[in-house]
Design a protein around this motif. Structure first.
Motif, PDB file in Angstrom:
ATOM      1  N   THR A 520     -21.969   8.684  35.761  1.00 28.46           N
ATOM      2  CA  THR A 520     -21.298   9.097  37.001  1.00 28.46           C
ATOM      3  C   THR A 520     -22.303   9.298  38.123  1.00 28.46           C
ATOM      4  OG1 THR A 520     -19.575  10.204  35.709  1.00 28.46           O
ATOM      5  CG2 THR A 520     -19.791  10.839  38.017  1.00 28.46           C
ATOM      6  N   MET A 521     -23.434   9.936  37.815  1.00 31.61           N
ATOM      7  CA  MET A 521     -24.464  10.185  38.822  1.00 31.61           C
ATOM      8  C   MET A 521     -25.005   8.873  39.395  1.00 31.61           C
ATOM      9  SD  MET A 521     -28.275  11.816  38.358  1.00 31.61           S
ATOM     10  CE  MET A 521     -27.755  13.451  37.875  1.00 31.61           C
ATOM     11  N   PHE A 522     -25.378   7.944  38.544  1.00 36.29           N
ATOM     12  CA  PHE A 522     -25.933   6.668  39.008  1.00 36.29           C
ATOM     13  C   PHE A 522     -24.886   5.876  39.783  1.00 36.29           C
ATOM     14  CE2 PHE A 522     -29.549   7.680  36.639  1.00 36.29           C
ATOM     15  CZ  PHE A 522     -30.526   6.708  36.779  1.00 36.29           C
ATOM     16  N   ASP A 523     -23.635   5.933  39.344  1.00 40.15           N
ATOM     17  CA  ASP A 523     -22.567   5.209  40.025  1.00 40.15           C
ATOM     18  C   ASP A 523     -22.347   5.752  41.430  1.00 40.15           C
ATOM     19  OD1 ASP A 523     -20.528   3.245  40.114  1.00 40.15           O
ATOM     20  OD2 ASP A 523     -19.016   4.772  39.727  1.00 40.15           O
ATOM     21  N   ASP A 524     -22.486   7.073  41.599  1.00 43.75           N
ATOM     22  CA  ASP A 524     -22.244   7.708  42.897  1.00 43.75           C
ATOM     23  C   ASP A 524     -23.416   7.566  43.856  1.00 43.75           C
ATOM     24  OD1 ASP A 524     -19.754   8.518  42.071  1.00 43.75           O
ATOM     25  OD2 ASP A 524     -20.368  10.541  41.515  1.00 43.75           O
ATOM     26  N   TYR A 525     -24.655   7.561  43.343  1.00 46.48           N
ATOM     27  CA  TYR A 525     -25.810   7.705  44.226  1.00 46.48           C
ATOM     28  C   TYR A 525     -26.778   6.522  44.245  1.00 46.48           C
ATOM     29  CZ  TYR A 525     -24.434  12.562  44.813  1.00 46.48           C
ATOM     30  OH  TYR A 525     -23.735  13.695  45.125  1.00 46.48           O
ATOM     31  N   SER A 526     -26.853   5.732  43.186  1.00 50.67           N
ATOM     32  CA  SER A 526     -27.917   4.719  43.128  1.00 50.67           C
ATOM     33  C   SER A 526     -27.618   3.479  43.941  1.00 50.67           C
ATOM     34  CB  SER A 526     -28.180   4.319  41.666  1.00 50.67           C
ATOM     35  OG  SER A 526     -27.084   3.595  41.137  1.00 50.67           O
ATOM     36  N   ALA A 527     -26.340   3.187  44.197  1.00 50.84           N
ATOM     37  CA  ALA A 527     -26.000   1.923  44.845  1.00 50.84           C
ATOM     38  C   ALA A 527     -25.335   2.085  46.202  1.00 50.84           C
ATOM     39  CB  ALA A 527     -25.094   1.093  43.929  1.00 50.84           C
ATOM     40  N   GLY A 528     -24.452   3.057  46.367  1.00 54.93           N
ATOM     41  CA  GLY A 528     -23.609   3.142  47.559  1.00 54.93           C
ATOM     42  C   GLY A 528     -24.351   3.060  48.874  1.00 54.93           C
ATOM     43  N   LEU A 529     -25.080   4.105  49.237  1.00 54.55           N
ATOM     44  CA  LEU A 529     -25.779   4.145  50.514  1.00 54.55           C
ATOM     45  C   LEU A 529     -26.927   3.135  50.590  1.00 54.55           C
ATOM     46  CD1 LEU A 529     -26.011   5.476  53.282  1.00 54.55           C
ATOM     47  CD2 LEU A 529     -27.472   7.225  52.240  1.00 54.55           C
ATOM     48  N   PRO A 530     -27.801   3.019  49.560  1.00 52.41           N
ATOM     49  CA  PRO A 530     -28.893   2.031  49.653  1.00 52.41           C
ATOM     50  C   PRO A 530     -28.398   0.606  49.868  1.00 52.41           C
ATOM     51  CG  PRO A 530     -29.306   3.550  47.844  1.00 52.41           C
ATOM     52  CD  PRO A 530     -27.921   3.828  48.326  1.00 52.41           C
ATOM     53  N   LEU A 531     -27.321   0.241  49.173  1.00 55.13           N
ATOM     54  CA  LEU A 531     -26.830  -1.125  49.287  1.00 55.13           C
ATOM     55  C   LEU A 531     -26.229  -1.388  50.663  1.00 55.13           C
ATOM     56  CD1 LEU A 531     -27.085  -3.199  47.057  1.00 55.13           C
ATOM     57  CD2 LEU A 531     -24.669  -2.910  46.561  1.00 55.13           C
ATOM     58  N   THR A 532     -25.571  -0.379  51.234  1.00 51.65           N
ATOM     59  CA  THR A 532     -25.025  -0.533  52.581  1.00 51.65           C
ATOM     60  C   THR A 532     -26.148  -0.734  53.589  1.00 51.65           C
ATOM     61  OG1 THR A 532     -23.301   1.030  51.903  1.00 51.65           O
ATOM     62  CG2 THR A 532     -23.374   0.423  54.206  1.00 51.65           C
ATOM     63  N   VAL A 533     -27.232   0.022  53.441  1.00 53.12           N
ATOM     64  CA  VAL A 533     -28.392  -0.132  54.328  1.00 53.12           C
ATOM     65  C   VAL A 533     -29.006  -1.524  54.157  1.00 53.12           C
ATOM     66  CG1 VAL A 533     -30.727   0.703  54.817  1.00 53.12           C
ATOM     67  CG2 VAL A 533     -28.880   2.336  54.387  1.00 53.12           C
ATOM     68  N   VAL A 534     -29.115  -1.995  52.919  1.00 52.04           N
ATOM     69  CA  VAL A 534     -29.667  -3.329  52.656  1.00 52.04           C
ATOM     70  C   VAL A 534     -28.855  -4.403  53.375  1.00 52.04           C
ATOM     71  CG1 VAL A 534     -29.883  -5.099  50.855  1.00 52.04           C
ATOM     72  CG2 VAL A 534     -30.835  -2.825  50.481  1.00 52.04           C
ATOM     73  N   VAL A 535     -27.534  -4.320  53.286  1.00 51.71           N
ATOM     74  CA  VAL A 535     -26.687  -5.368  53.866  1.00 51.71           C
ATOM     75  C   VAL A 535     -26.742  -5.345  55.392  1.00 51.71           C
ATOM     76  CG1 VAL A 535     -24.326  -6.228  54.091  1.00 51.71           C
ATOM     77  CG2 VAL A 535     -25.179  -5.534  51.867  1.00 51.71           C
ATOM     78  N   ILE A 536     -26.755  -4.149  55.990  1.00 52.74           N
ATOM     79  CA  ILE A 536     -26.823  -4.130  57.459  1.00 52.74           C
ATOM     80  C   ILE A 536     -28.167  -4.671  57.940  1.00 52.74           C
ATOM     81  CG2 ILE A 536     -27.692  -1.751  57.686  1.00 52.74           C
ATOM     82  CD1 ILE A 536     -25.925  -1.499  60.177  1.00 52.74           C
ATOM     83  N   LEU A 537     -29.250  -4.431  57.200  1.00 51.94           N
ATOM     84  CA  LEU A 537     -30.549  -4.992  57.576  1.00 51.94           C
ATOM     85  C   LEU A 537     -30.570  -6.510  57.372  1.00 51.94           C
ATOM     86  CD1 LEU A 537     -33.041  -2.286  56.241  1.00 51.94           C
ATOM     87  CD2 LEU A 537     -32.417  -2.776  58.614  1.00 51.94           C
ATOM     88  N   GLU A 538     -29.885  -6.995  56.326  1.00 48.88           N
ATOM     89  CA  GLU A 538     -29.734  -8.442  56.161  1.00 48.88           C
ATOM     90  C   GLU A 538     -29.057  -9.042  57.388  1.00 48.88           C
ATOM     91  OE1 GLU A 538     -29.208  -8.721  51.271  1.00 48.88           O
ATOM     92  OE2 GLU A 538     -27.543  -9.206  52.608  1.00 48.88           O
ATOM     93  N   ASN A 539     -27.950  -8.418  57.790  1.00 50.88           N
ATOM     94  CA  ASN A 539     -27.188  -8.901  58.939  1.00 50.88           C
ATOM     95  C   ASN A 539     -28.037  -8.885  60.211  1.00 50.88           C
ATOM     96  OD1 ASN A 539     -23.809  -8.106  60.149  1.00 50.88           O
ATOM     97  ND2 ASN A 539     -25.254  -9.636  60.793  1.00 50.88           N
ATOM     98  N   LEU A 540     -28.724  -7.770  60.475  1.00 53.38           N
ATOM     99  CA  LEU A 540     -29.524  -7.636  61.692  1.00 53.38           C
ATOM    100  C   LEU A 540     -30.722  -8.589  61.697  1.00 53.38           C
ATOM    101  CD1 LEU A 540     -29.503  -3.749  62.127  1.00 53.38           C
ATOM    102  CD2 LEU A 540     -28.201  -5.438  63.447  1.00 53.38           C
TER     103      LEU A 540
END
Length: 737
Positions: A520-540
Motif C-alpha cells: 500500500t505504501m509503495f502504491d501510494d507514494y513511489s509512483a504517483g507524484l514522481p511519475l506526474t513530474v516525469v511526464v510534464i518534464l517530457e512534455n516541456l
C-alpha cells in the motif's frame, strides 16, 4: 562503405571524425538512377525522404506490427483496468464518470502517448538515451523513469505472486475460501471466530494467505507461502524477458489476448446470473451532479495517466524497436481506444458479477432478519397484527420484507433500534465500493463461490490476473533493461537475470506478514507524484526546449504526412497546463490527507485506519525524493560540465542515419543549384538551405535557434546550412550491441 575509408578507420579507432560532407558523399554507394533526386523525369515530382535508416542497424526489431501492438496493449492494459476503473466509475457518478474520462483521454492521454511513441521511434533508444538526446540537461528524466519502474516492479510482481497462490488453490472442490474453517475444542466444534465475524473469503485473504500482523511495525517474519509464490513470479517474468523482445514478443501473443477471452466468458456467464442487470444498471445510471466536482476530474486524469503507462519508459522502449517510418500516430489512437474499451468491458463484467453477489447478500439479509421477526412474534415482543396477511415467511420476497420492515419501524418508533433489524436494500449492497485487492481477492472471489463449477471459473479468473500482470511487468522490465543495454555494454541475459535476482531479494519486504502494508505504501507514494513530474518534464522538453515546430517537422519526415495541428497546440499549451493542475491537485491531496494505512484488527475482524509511525513517514517521503532526485542532480552536473552530455552513447545506427541524412541534404542542394527552381531558370550560385517549417508550413525555423549543446540532433539538422567545404564533425561511432 569501403573498409579502408577514412571514416571507417576512425569509427574503429574511436577518434573524432572531421570529414566534410563532400568526403562523406564520396564514400556513399552509387545511387539508383530512378530513385535519385537528379532524375528529372518520372521521379522528379516525388519527395525525397529526409531520414533513411539502414536495413540492418543492429537493433532488435518486432517480427510483425501485430506483435508490437499486442505488446503495447499488454503493457497498458493491466490490473488497474479490472479493479481500479470500475471502482472509480461507481464512486464518481457511474456513467457520468465516463464523460470526464473520455475528454481527458482526448486532450491528455492520446497526445502524450503519441509523443512517447514518436520520440522512441525517432531516436531508437530507451528512456535514458531519448531524453539525453532531446535535452542533455533534462537527461535525469530517463533515470527517474527507470527508478519509478524499479519501485513499481518490486510490488507489482508481489500481486502476481498472490494471483499465482490463488490460482494453485483454485484446483480444489469446494474452493478453500467457500466456507469458514471449524475449530475443534475437545468435543465441541465451533466456527473460527475471526471468520464468523467477517466472511469466509475475507478470512482466507487476511489470515490464510497473508497471515497479516496488526501493524506495519510488527513484521512477523517471512510468509513462506508468499515467498515461494514471489519466487515463481520472478522466474516467470525472467523467462519472458530474458531474450528481450525476441522472447517477450512471443509471450505477448498469449498474455495480451487471453484476458479478453476470459472477460467475454465472464460477461456472458454474468449476464445469465440473477441480479446481473441490477448491477449493470446501477453502474451506468449517471449522477450528473458528480461531474461538477473537481475531485472527479482529478481522479479521471490520474486514471488516464496511469492506464496508458505514461512516463514508465516501457512505451518508449517498445517503440524504439520499430521501423522509423512506422505510423505511430495510428498506433497511439488504436492502443488508447483499446485500453478505454477494455476498461468498459471489465466494468461490465465486474458489475454484472457484483450485481449477482448483491442479490445473494440481500436475500441472505432478508432471511436473517425474517428469523429475528419470527422470534419476536413467538416471544410476543411484536404483535401478529403488524404482519400483512399476504406475507409468507417460508417464501419471503424482498418487497414483502421491505413492507413489513416499514410497518414495524413506524409502530415501534421509540424502541425500534433495540430490535436490531436492518432494511436490506439492494441499493446499499451495490453502493459498497470495493477496489484493488479487496475486489479481486475478496468480493469477486466470494461471488465466484456461488457459480456452478466455481473452481473452473476461479482458475480462469486468476490465470487472467496473472496474464494481465505479466503483460505490464514485461513492459516495466523492458523500461528498465532497454536504457541500460543502450548505455552500457552488458549481455542482455546477464542483465535480465541479475535484475530479477536483485528484485526478488528486495521484494522480500513485501512477503513478510506485514508486507501488504508496504505494498500500500509503495502504491501510494513511489509512483504517483514522481511519475506526474516525469511526464510534464517530457512534455516541456519536447514542446518548449526541443521545439514543437521542429518536432512536427521530424514527425512529417518520419510518417510521410504532417500530424494535425491539434497536436501542436495540445503539446505546447493544453497538456502542460493540465499536468500542472494535476500536480498541484496531487500535492494538495497529499497535504490535506493524513498519511496512513488500513490495518486488519483480528479481534474485530475488520479494517481500521491508522497513521504511519515516524519511521514509515520518513520512508514514504524518501520514496518520492529518491525517485525524483536524478532530475536536479543530472541538471546541475551537466550545467557545470561535471557529467558527459551522453553524446558518445548514441547508437551506431542513429549516427549512421544522421550522416546519411547530411548526404541527402547536400544532394538536394546540389540538384537545386544545377537544375534551378523552375525549368529554364538559371542555376543558383548558392546551395539552397533546408527550412524547418512551422505548423503552417510557411515560416522556416532558424536552424541556429538552439545551442549546439541543447540537442544532439543539432549537428545534422544544421548540416544543410553549411557549404560543401565546411568541415563537419559527426559523433564518434560506438557499438550498438
Amino acid at each position: 562503405m569501403p573498409k579502408n575509408s577514412k571514416v571507417t578507420q576512425r569509427e574503429q579507432s574511436h577518434e573524432h571524425v572531421t570529414e566534410s560532407v563532400a568526403d562523406l558523399l564520396s564514400h556513399e554507394e552509387p545511387l539508383d538512377y530512378k530513385s535519385s533526386s537528379l532524375n528529372v523525369g518520372e521521379a522528379a515530382g516525388k519527395k525525397v525522404p529526409q531520414i533513411e535508416v539502414p536495413e540492418n542497424d543492429g537493433r532488435p526489431a518486432w517480427n510483425s506490427k501485430l506483435q508490437y501492438i499486442l505488446a503495447q496493449v499488454g503493457f497498458s492494459v493491466g490490473l488497474g483496468n479490472v479493479w481500479r476503473f470500475p471502482y472509480l466509475c461507481q464512486k464518481n457518478g457511474g456513467g457520468a464518470y465516463l464523460v470526464p474520462y473520455f475528454i481527458l483521454l482526448i486532450i491528455i492521454g492520446i497526445p502524450l502517448f503519441f509523443l512517447e511513441l514518436a520520440v522512441g521511434q525517432k531516436i531508437r533508444r530507451g528512456s535514458i538515451g531519448v531524453w539525453n538526446y532531446v535535452c542533455p540537461r533534462l537527461g535525469g528524466i530517463g533515470v527517474s523513469s527507470l527508478m519509478v519502474c524499479g519501485f513499481v516492479g518490486l510490488y507489482y510482481n508481489v500481486i502476481i505472486g498472490w494471483s499465482i497462490f490463488y490460482f494453485v488453490q483454485s484446483f480444489q472442490n469446494p474452493l478453500p475460501w467457500s466456507d469458514c474453517p471449524i475449530r475443534k475444542n475437545g468435543t465441541l466444534a465451533i466456527v473460527e471466530p475471526e471468520c464468523e465475524k467477517s466472511s469466509a473469503t475475507t478470512y482466507f485473504w487476511y489470515r490464510q494467505t497473508l497471515n497479516i500482523t496488526g501493524t506495519i511495525s510488527d513484521s512477523g517474519g517471512l510468509n513462506v507461502k508468499m515467498t515461494l509464490s514471489l519466487l515463481v513470479a520472478w522466474i516467470i517474468v525472467c523467462l519472458a524477458v530474458i531474450k528481450g523482445i525476441a522472447s517477450s514478443g512471443k509471450v505477448m501473443y498469449f498474455s495480451s489476448l487471453f484476458p479478453y477471452v476470459v472477460l467475454f466468458c465472464f460477461l456472458i456467464r454474468g449476464l445469465m446470473l440473477k441480479g446481473s442487470v441490477d448491477g449493470i444498471a446501477h453502474m451506468f445510471t449517471p449522477k450528473l451532479e458528480k461531474m461538477l466536482e473537481p475531485q472527479v476530474w482529478r481522479e479521471a486524469a490520474t486514471q488516464v495517466f496511469f492506464a496508458l503507462g505514461l512516463g514508465f519508459g516501457g512505451v518508449i522502449a517498445f517503440s524504439s524497436y520499430n521501423k522509423i517510418d512506422n505510423n505511430c500516430h495510428f498506433d497511439a489512437v488504436l492502443v488508447s481506444f483499446i485500453n478505454f474499451f477494455t476498461s468498459i468491458l471489465a466494468t461490465l463484467v465486474v458489475f454484472a458479477v457484483l450485481g449477482f453477489k448483491a442479490n445473494i447478500m440481500n436475500e441472505k439479509c432478508v432471511v436473517e432478519n425474517a428469523e429475528k421477526i419470527v422470534g419476536y412474534l413467538n416471544s410476543n415482543v411484536l404483535s401478529h397484527d403488524l404482519i400483512p396477511p399476504h406475507v409468507n415467511f417460508s417464501q419471503l420476497s424482498t418487497s414483502d420484507y421491505a413492507e413489513m420492515y416499514g410497518i414495524i419501524k413506524t409502530v415501534k418508533e421509540g424502541s425500534f433500534s433495540e430490535l436490531g433489524l436492518v432494511p436490506c436494500v439492494l441499493e446499499d449492497e451495490l453502493n459498497k465500493a470495493v477496489q484493488g485487492t479487496g475486489l479481486a481477492f475478496i468480493a469477486f472471489t466470494e461471488a465466484m463461490t456461488h457459480f456452478p463449477a466455481s473452481p473452473c471459473w476461479s482458475v480462469m479468473f486468476f490465470f487472467m490476473l496473472i496474464n494481465l500482470g505479466l503483460g505490464s511487468m514485461i513492459g516495466t522490465m523492458t523500461g528498465i533493461t532497454t536504457p541500460v543495454l543502450d548505455t552500457y555494454k552488458i549481455q542482455k541475459e546477464v542483465l535480465t537475470v541479475g535484475c530479477c535476482i536483485v528484485a526478488f531479494f528486495c521484494g522480500l519486504l513485501f512477503v513478510q506478514r506485514s508486507g501488504n502494508y508496504f505494498v500500500t505504501m509503495f502504491d501510494d507514494y513511489s509512483a504517483g507524484l514522481p511519475l506526474t513530474v516525469v511526464v510534464i518534464l517530457e512534455n516541456l522538453s519536447v514542446a518548449w526546449v526541443y521545439g514543437t515546430k521542429r518536432f512536427m517537422q521530424d514527425l512529417e519526415d518520419m510518417l510521410g504526412f504532417r500530424p494535425h495541428s491539434y497536436y501542436f497546440y495540445m503539446w505546447k499549451y493544453v497538456s502542460p497546463l493540465c499536468l500542472i493542475v494535476l500536480i498541484t491537485a496531487t500535492v494538495i491531496e497529499m497535504a490535506i490527507s493524513p498519511p496512513g494505512y488500513n490495518v486488519w484488527v483480528q479481534e474485530l475482524a475488520q479494517e481500521r485506519f491508522q497513521s504511519y509511525p515516524t519511521w514509515a513517514l520518513v520512508m514514504c517521503f524518501a520514496l518520492i525524493i529518491v525517485a525524483m532526485l536524478p532530475l536536479p542532480i543530472v541538471f546541475i552536473a551537466r550545467h557545470f560540465n561535471l557529467l558527459s552530455d551522453g553524446s558518445n552513447k548514441l547508437s551506431v545506427s542513429y549516427r549512421k542515419t544522421m550522416m546519411k541524412d547530411m548526404s541527402n541534404l547536400e544532394e538536394q542542394d546540389e540538384t537545386k543549384s544545377i537544375l534551378g527552381a523552375k525549368p529554364g531558370e538559371a542555376p543558383s550560385s548558392v546551395a539552397a538551405k533546408r527550412a524547418y517549417l512551422a505548423p503552417g508550413g510557411n515560416r522556416p525555423l532558424d536552424p541556429n535557434s538552439l545551442s549546439p549543446s541543447s540537442c544532439y540532433g543539432t549537428g545534422y539538422q544544421n548540416a544543410a546550412a553549411l557549404s560543401p567545404t565546411t568541415p563537419v564533425t559527426p559523433i564518434t561511432p560506438e557499438s550498438d550491441s
